[in-house]
Design an enzyme around this catalytic site. Structure first.
Site, short mmCIF file in Angstrom:
data_model
loop_
_atom_site.label_atom_id
_atom_site.label_comp_id
_atom_site.label_asym_id
_atom_site.label_seq_id
_atom_site.Cartn_x
_atom_site.Cartn_y
_atom_site.Cartn_z
N TRP A 179 1.24 -1.49 0.08
CA TRP A 179 0.29 0.40 -0.13
C TRP A 179 1.22 1.36 -0.06
CZ3 TRP A 179 -0.13 3.61 3.66
CH2 TRP A 179 -1.02 5.38 3.07
N GLU A 220 -3.28 -3.54 -2.39
CA GLU A 220 -3.87 -2.53 -1.90
C GLU A 220 -4.47 -1.19 -2.22
OE1 GLU A 220 -4.61 -1.03 2.85
OE2 GLU A 220 -3.19 -2.46 2.95
N LYS A 222 -6.96 2.40 -2.45
CA LYS A 222 -7.51 3.23 -1.19
C LYS A 222 -8.57 4.74 -2.33
CE LYS A 222 -6.06 5.71 3.17
NZ LYS A 222 -4.77 6.12 4.52
N ASP A 253 -9.32 -2.97 1.77
CA ASP A 253 -9.77 -2.85 3.14
C ASP A 253 -11.13 -2.02 3.93
OD1 ASP A 253 -8.98 -0.85 5.22
OD2 ASP A 253 -7.12 -1.04 5.61
N HIS A 256 -11.41 1.97 3.11
CA HIS A 256 -10.82 2.52 2.28
C HIS A 256 -12.04 2.80 1.33
CE1 HIS A 256 -6.03 1.16 2.88
NE2 HIS A 256 -6.67 1.95 4.16
N HIS A 280 -9.10 -6.81 4.82
CA HIS A 280 -8.37 -6.04 5.96
C HIS A 280 -9.15 -5.11 6.51
CE1 HIS A 280 -3.52 -4.40 5.40
NE2 HIS A 280 -3.80 -5.64 5.60
N ASP A 288 -10.26 6.83 6.62
CA ASP A 288 -10.18 5.87 7.09
C ASP A 288 -9.60 5.87 8.34
OD1 ASP A 288 -8.82 3.12 6.63
OD2 ASP A 288 -6.79 4.27 5.89
N ASP A 290 -10.08 3.85 11.41
CA ASP A 290 -9.50 2.48 11.69
C ASP A 290 -9.49 1.93 13.10
OD1 ASP A 290 -7.97 1.40 9.00
OD2 ASP A 290 -6.81 3.30 9.50
N ASP A 320 -7.50 -4.49 10.52
CA ASP A 320 -5.85 -3.13 10.18
C ASP A 320 -7.48 -2.17 11.11
OD1 ASP A 320 -4.34 -1.13 9.64
OD2 ASP A 320 -4.93 -0.93 7.69
#
Length: 412
Positions: A179, A220, A222, A253, A256, A280, A288, A290, A320
C-alpha cells in the site's frame, strides 16, 4: 443457556454447531502489529509524513520496544481462541543497526521470525511507504523524480525478499501487501501520468519471481486520506486491474472505501476474476479512521459473504485498526474476537435453506428465516468455543484484560 441446549436449538434448523466450531478453529486471522504502538515502529529515523495515518489518544501502556510489543502480543494471543498470525510492517525491524528503507535485510527481522517459531505463529509482511523523508511529498512509487521512485522500488524488492525468507523459515506462505500513500491534496491536471509511473514501479519491484509457497504478493487500494483528498493514485480500479493482469492478491480494506459502500458486496465480484483475496477488516466512521471493529452489520455481512460464497479458502483475513484512547491489548483482543464471533454466526446459519428459498423466489421465507435466526443462542456456542480453546470469556475476560493493562501502565 447451556451449550447442549443451544446445540439442540440450532439442530432444529438443520445446523450442526460441532461442524461450525471445528471450522472456526481452523481459521487463522492475521493480527496487525501496529495497534500495539500507535503505528510508530522501531526505526531510528522517520519523515514528517504519516501517509494520512494517525493514531489518536494517549492511553498509558504503548509498547516502546520490540520486546514490549512481543510481550503484549503474547498476552493478547492468549486471550484469543485458535491459532493465528502476525502482520508485521517493515518499520518494525528489530536490530541494533540503522538501515534505511532501501537497505533492509532479513537479518533485521530475524528476532521476529524466531519468536514466531516459538509461538507457533505465521507471519505476514508489509513494505512501509510512509513516515519517511522520501514520502513527504505524498508520492513514492509514482513520484516524478526517478531517484525517489528507485529508492522505493528497492525498498519494495527487499521487502518481497524478506517476506519470502520468512515464509521459507516458517513453512507458511507470507502475504506481502503493498500500500502506498500516493496522491494529491488538490485536483491534479494529469491523473494518467502518476498512475502509469505507479504501474511501472510495481512492475520493476516485482520482477523477481518467488515461490508462492513462501510469499504471496498483494496490492491495496484506497479512496482518499488526509493530504490526498482530491486524488489517490492507487485507486480501487487501478489495483483491481493490476491484480487481474499480474495475478496478485487484491487487498480490500474496509476503511478504504466510501463509508456508505458495502465492502462485503465486493467479494463475490472480485472473486470471479482474482484467485485469492486479502481482507483488512476495519471500522471507518468518516474516512479511514480505523476504529476497533465491533460485532456490527458490516462485520457480520463480511463474514456471511465469506461463508455463503465459499470464499474462506481463498481469502486471507487480516485486521487493520489502531486506537490509542483505550488499552491497546484489549483493542487487539476484542477486535479479533469480534471477527471470530462474526465468522461463527455465519458458520451456523442455515445457508442451504436460505439459498433454496431465494432460488425459488420465496423472499418471504428468506426474510422469516433470517430474522428468526437472530434470536438463537449464539452466545452459548461462542462460550463453548472459548472454553474448549482454554481462553476466558465474559467477566473473566474483562478481569484478565484489566489486570494485564495494570502491568503496563508504568511505561513512559
Amino acid at each position: 443457556m447451556s451449550y447442549d441446549s443451544a446445540k439442540a436449538a440450532f439442530a432444529d434448523w438443520g445446523v450442526d454447531t460441532e461442524v461450525a466450531l471445528a471450522k472456526l478453529a481452523e481459521i487463522s486471522i492475521s493480527v496487525h502489529c501496529w495497534q500495539g504502538d500507535d503505528v510508530v515502529g522501531f526505526e531510528k529515523k522517520s519523515g514528517s509524513s504519516g501517509g494520512g495515518i494517525q493514531a489518536t489518544g494517549n492511553h498509558p501502556g504503548r509498547a516502546r520496544t520490540p520486546d514490549e510489543l512481543r510481550a503484549d502480543l503474547e498476552f493478547s494471543y492468549s486471550m484469543i481462541p485458535g491459532n493465528h498470525r502476525l502482520n508485521l510492517h517493515a518499520c518494525y525491524l528489530d536490530t541494533d543497526q540503522n538501515p534505511d528503507r532501501d537497505e533492509i535485510e532479513f537479518n533485521h527481522f530475524a528476532p521476529w521470525v524466531d519468536w514466531a517459531k516459538d509461538q507457533g505463529l505465521g507471519l505476514d509482511f508489509n513494505p512501509t511507504f510512509f513516515a519517511h523523508e522520501k514520502a513527504d511529498d505524498n508520492l513514492t512509487l509514482s513520484h516524478p523524480d526517478q531517484g525517489i521512485r528507485d529508492f522505493w522500488i528497492e525498498h519494495g524488492k527487499r521487502s518481497r525478499n524478506i517476506a519470502a525468507q520468512m515464509g521459507a523459515a516458517l513453512g507458511s506462505s507470507v502475504v506481502n501487501n503493498v500500500w502506498v500513500p500516493d496522491g494529491y491534496k488538490d485536483t491534479p491536471v494529469d491523473r494518467f501520468a502518476p498512475r502509469k509511473r505507479l504501474e511501472q514501479s510495481l512492475d520493476a519491484m516485482m520482477t523477481t519471481s518467488h515461490d508462492k509457497a513462501q510469499m504471496l504478493d498483494a496490492v491495496e487500494s484506497k479512496l482518499f486520506g488526509i493530504g490526498v483528498e482530491a486524488c489517490t493514485v492507487g485507486s480501487h480500479e487501478f489495483y483491481m486491474g493490476y491484480a487481474i493482469r499480474n495475478e496478485t492478491l487484491l487487498c480490500l480494506d474496509m476503511g478504504h472505501f466510501h463509508p456508505t459502500e458495502n465492502v462485503a458486496d465486493k467479494l463475490s465480484s472480485v472473486a470471479l476474476s482474482i484467485d485469492e483475496i486479502l481482507l483488512h477488516v476495519s471500522r471507518p466512521m468518516r474516512w479511514d479512521s480505523d476504529h476497533v471493529i465491533l460485532l456490527d452489520d458490516s462485520i457480520l455481512q463480511m463474514a456471511q459473504e465469506l461463508v455463503s460464497a465459499d470464499l474462506l479458502g481463498r481469502t486471507h483475513i487480516g485486521l487493520d485498526f489502531f486506537d490509542a484512547t483505550i488499552s491497546r491489548t484489549a483493542a487487539w483482543v476484542i477486535g479479533t474476537r469480534n471477527m471470530q464471533k462474526a465468522l461463527l454466526r455465519a458458520l451456523i446459519a442455515p445457508w442451504q435453506q436460505l439459498k433454496l428459498a431465494e432460488n425459488n423466489l420465496d423472499y418471504t421465507l428468506r426474510l422469516v428465516v433470517t430474522e428468526e435466526f437472530k434470536d438463537l443462542p449464539y452466545g452459548a456456542v461462542w462460550a463453548e468455543f472459548c472454553e474448549r480453546m482454554g481462553v476466558a470469556s465474559g467477566k473473566s475476560l474483562a478481569a484478565e484484560l484489566a489486570q494485564y493493562q495494570s502491568t503496563v501502565e508504568g511505561r513512559g
